[in-house]
Design a protein around this motif. Structure first.
Motif, PDB file in Angstrom:
ATOM      1  N   GLU A 197       0.839  -1.203   0.000  1.00 52.16           N
ATOM      2  CA  GLU A 197       0.000   0.000   0.000  1.00 52.16           C
ATOM      3  C   GLU A 197       0.872   1.252   0.000  1.00 52.16           C
ATOM      4  O   GLU A 197       1.059   1.914   1.014  1.00 52.16           O
ATOM      5  CB  GLU A 197      -0.945   0.002   1.196  1.00 52.16           C
ATOM      6  CG  GLU A 197      -2.038   1.042   1.066  1.00 52.16           C
ATOM      7  CD  GLU A 197      -3.166   0.875   2.057  1.00 52.16           C
ATOM      8  OE1 GLU A 197      -4.215   1.511   1.865  1.00 52.16           O
ATOM      9  OE2 GLU A 197      -3.005   0.093   3.021  1.00 52.16           O
ATOM     10  N   GLN A 250       1.931  -3.716   4.097  1.00 51.12           N
ATOM     11  CA  GLN A 250       2.188  -2.336   4.485  1.00 51.12           C
ATOM     12  C   GLN A 250       3.675  -2.004   4.358  1.00 51.12           C
ATOM     13  O   GLN A 250       4.538  -2.861   4.594  1.00 51.12           O
ATOM     14  CB  GLN A 250       1.730  -2.100   5.919  1.00 51.12           C
ATOM     15  CG  GLN A 250       0.233  -2.236   6.103  1.00 51.12           C
ATOM     16  CD  GLN A 250      -0.545  -1.275   5.216  1.00 51.12           C
ATOM     17  OE1 GLN A 250      -0.306  -0.064   5.232  1.00 51.12           O
ATOM     18  NE2 GLN A 250      -1.471  -1.821   4.429  1.00 51.12           N
ATOM     19  N   LYS A 280      -1.821   3.523  -4.716  1.00 48.91           N
ATOM     20  CA  LYS A 280      -2.955   4.442  -4.581  1.00 48.91           C
ATOM     21  C   LYS A 280      -3.248   5.138  -5.906  1.00 48.91           C
ATOM     22  O   LYS A 280      -4.407   5.399  -6.233  1.00 48.91           O
ATOM     23  CB  LYS A 280      -2.667   5.456  -3.473  1.00 48.91           C
ATOM     24  CG  LYS A 280      -2.622   4.831  -2.083  1.00 48.91           C
ATOM     25  CD  LYS A 280      -2.126   5.812  -1.023  1.00 48.91           C
ATOM     26  CE  LYS A 280      -1.993   5.131   0.330  1.00 48.91           C
ATOM     27  NZ  LYS A 280      -1.410   6.042   1.353  1.00 48.91           N
ATOM     28  N   LEU A 287      -3.569  -5.891   2.110  1.00 52.61           N
ATOM     29  CA  LEU A 287      -2.391  -5.357   1.443  1.00 52.61           C
ATOM     30  C   LEU A 287      -1.199  -5.350   2.397  1.00 52.61           C
ATOM     31  O   LEU A 287      -1.333  -5.095   3.592  1.00 52.61           O
ATOM     32  CB  LEU A 287      -2.667  -3.925   0.971  1.00 52.61           C
ATOM     33  CG  LEU A 287      -3.733  -3.772  -0.117  1.00 52.61           C
ATOM     34  CD1 LEU A 287      -4.060  -2.297  -0.315  1.00 52.61           C
ATOM     35  CD2 LEU A 287      -3.277  -4.401  -1.418  1.00 52.61           C
ATOM     36  N   ARG A 333     -10.276  -1.195  -4.111  1.00 52.09           N
ATOM     37  CA  ARG A 333      -9.299  -1.591  -3.097  1.00 52.09           C
ATOM     38  C   ARG A 333      -9.488  -3.057  -2.716  1.00 52.09           C
ATOM     39  O   ARG A 333      -8.510  -3.806  -2.558  1.00 52.09           O
ATOM     40  CB  ARG A 333      -9.431  -0.708  -1.863  1.00 52.09           C
ATOM     41  CG  ARG A 333      -8.468  -1.075  -0.749  1.00 52.09           C
ATOM     42  CD  ARG A 333      -8.761  -0.273   0.514  1.00 52.09           C
ATOM     43  NE  ARG A 333      -8.012  -0.802   1.638  1.00 52.09           N
ATOM     44  CZ  ARG A 333      -6.786  -0.455   1.970  1.00 52.09           C
ATOM     45  NH1 ARG A 333      -6.150   0.451   1.247  1.00 52.09           N
ATOM     46  NH2 ARG A 333      -6.184  -0.991   3.018  1.00 52.09           N
TER      47      ARG A 333
END
Length: 254
Positions: free
Chosen positions: A185, A222, A190, A220, A208
């Motif tokens: 992410e 991180q 994004k 997702l 998403r």
């Protein structure tokens, strides 16, 4: 003594998360990025870290830029102990009619740029008998994706490069490891989500959820999780981990 670390592409995403983690552990962090001479970008980085660190412009595609950046780090802080290569670009195109410019930019940044950074710092690491190099690859280094020939080739190339670096550095205490994440992410992801929303009109939660569902864990990865792994690999505890690619795939084979 305090270790000196270079992070390429450290203004965002996994590079920024790694800068935050290493700085918190007392490592002197030096960041090179194309926007490294942008006052707004530097101010945002310092705010994110909660402290000023060395930031300078760096174009990993350019040998002159790489050598000048590394020289500036050495002049300011001393020899480089740790190199984290996270600078990278991503564009899509089918193989047929694939633009030369897109291919060159992807290979030159993701693969050749990593090579040039390693070439610049490795002699001093060997001379001192200690060094840690981490290259950010991708699950795309192992699995093909339609319309992603340049990206997949660049990331797969990092695995071969890392094996050679590992062999040349092994007798001198220098390790080289790559990390191959699935979707993380980051700002780039994004942007993908934003583009799909613009193209399809789908709701953000739906888009998403599609990315989350691409791995069996349903979540997702991180940036801080990748940073935690990197922090271990560059520590003394990571001494015997070299010539390795670690897939952080959340169970996904894409």
């Amino acid at each position: 003594m305090t270790k000196i670390a270079i992070i390429t592409g450290g203004l965002s995403g996994m590079g920024l998360a790694t800068a935050r983690r290493l700085h918190a552990e007392g490592i002197t962090v030096c960041i090179g990025a194309r926007r490294g001479d942008d006052p707004a970008a530097v101010a945002a980085l310092h705010a994110a870290l909660g402290a000023p660190v060395m930031v300078a412009a760096l174009d990993v595609r350019s040998t002159d830029s790489v050598n000048a950046f590394v020289a500036s780090v050495v002049a300011a802080h001393g020899p480089v102990d740790i190199l984290i290569n996270t600078a990278g670009v991503y564009e899509e195109s089918a193989v047929i009619d694939h633009p030369d410019a897109m291919w060159d930019a992807t290979i030159d940044t993701n693969l050749t740029g990593t090579f040039k950074m390693i070439r610049a710092v490795m002699p001093a690491m060997k001379a001192r008998g200690w060094g840690r190099i981490v290259n950010l690859a991708s699950v795309a280094a192992h699995q093909g994706m339609a319309n992603n020939a340049a990206y997949c080739a660049s990331k797969a190339g990092l695995l071969g490069l890392g094996r050679c670096v590992s062999l040349e550095g092994a007798a001198y205490g220098v390790t080289c490891v790559s990390i191959s994440p699935t979707w993380v992410e980051t700002e780039m992801l994004k942007q993908f989500i934003d583009q799909e929303i613009a193209d399809t009109g789908a709701e953000r939660a739906v888009v998403r959820a599609k990315y989350e569902a691409s791995n069996p864990q349903g979540a997702l990865v991180q940036p801080a999780e990748i940073a935690g792994l990197i922090a271990f690999l560059v520590s003394d505890a990571g001494r015997a981990i070299t010539m390795e690619d670690i897939q952080v795939n959340a169970g996904s084979l894409w």
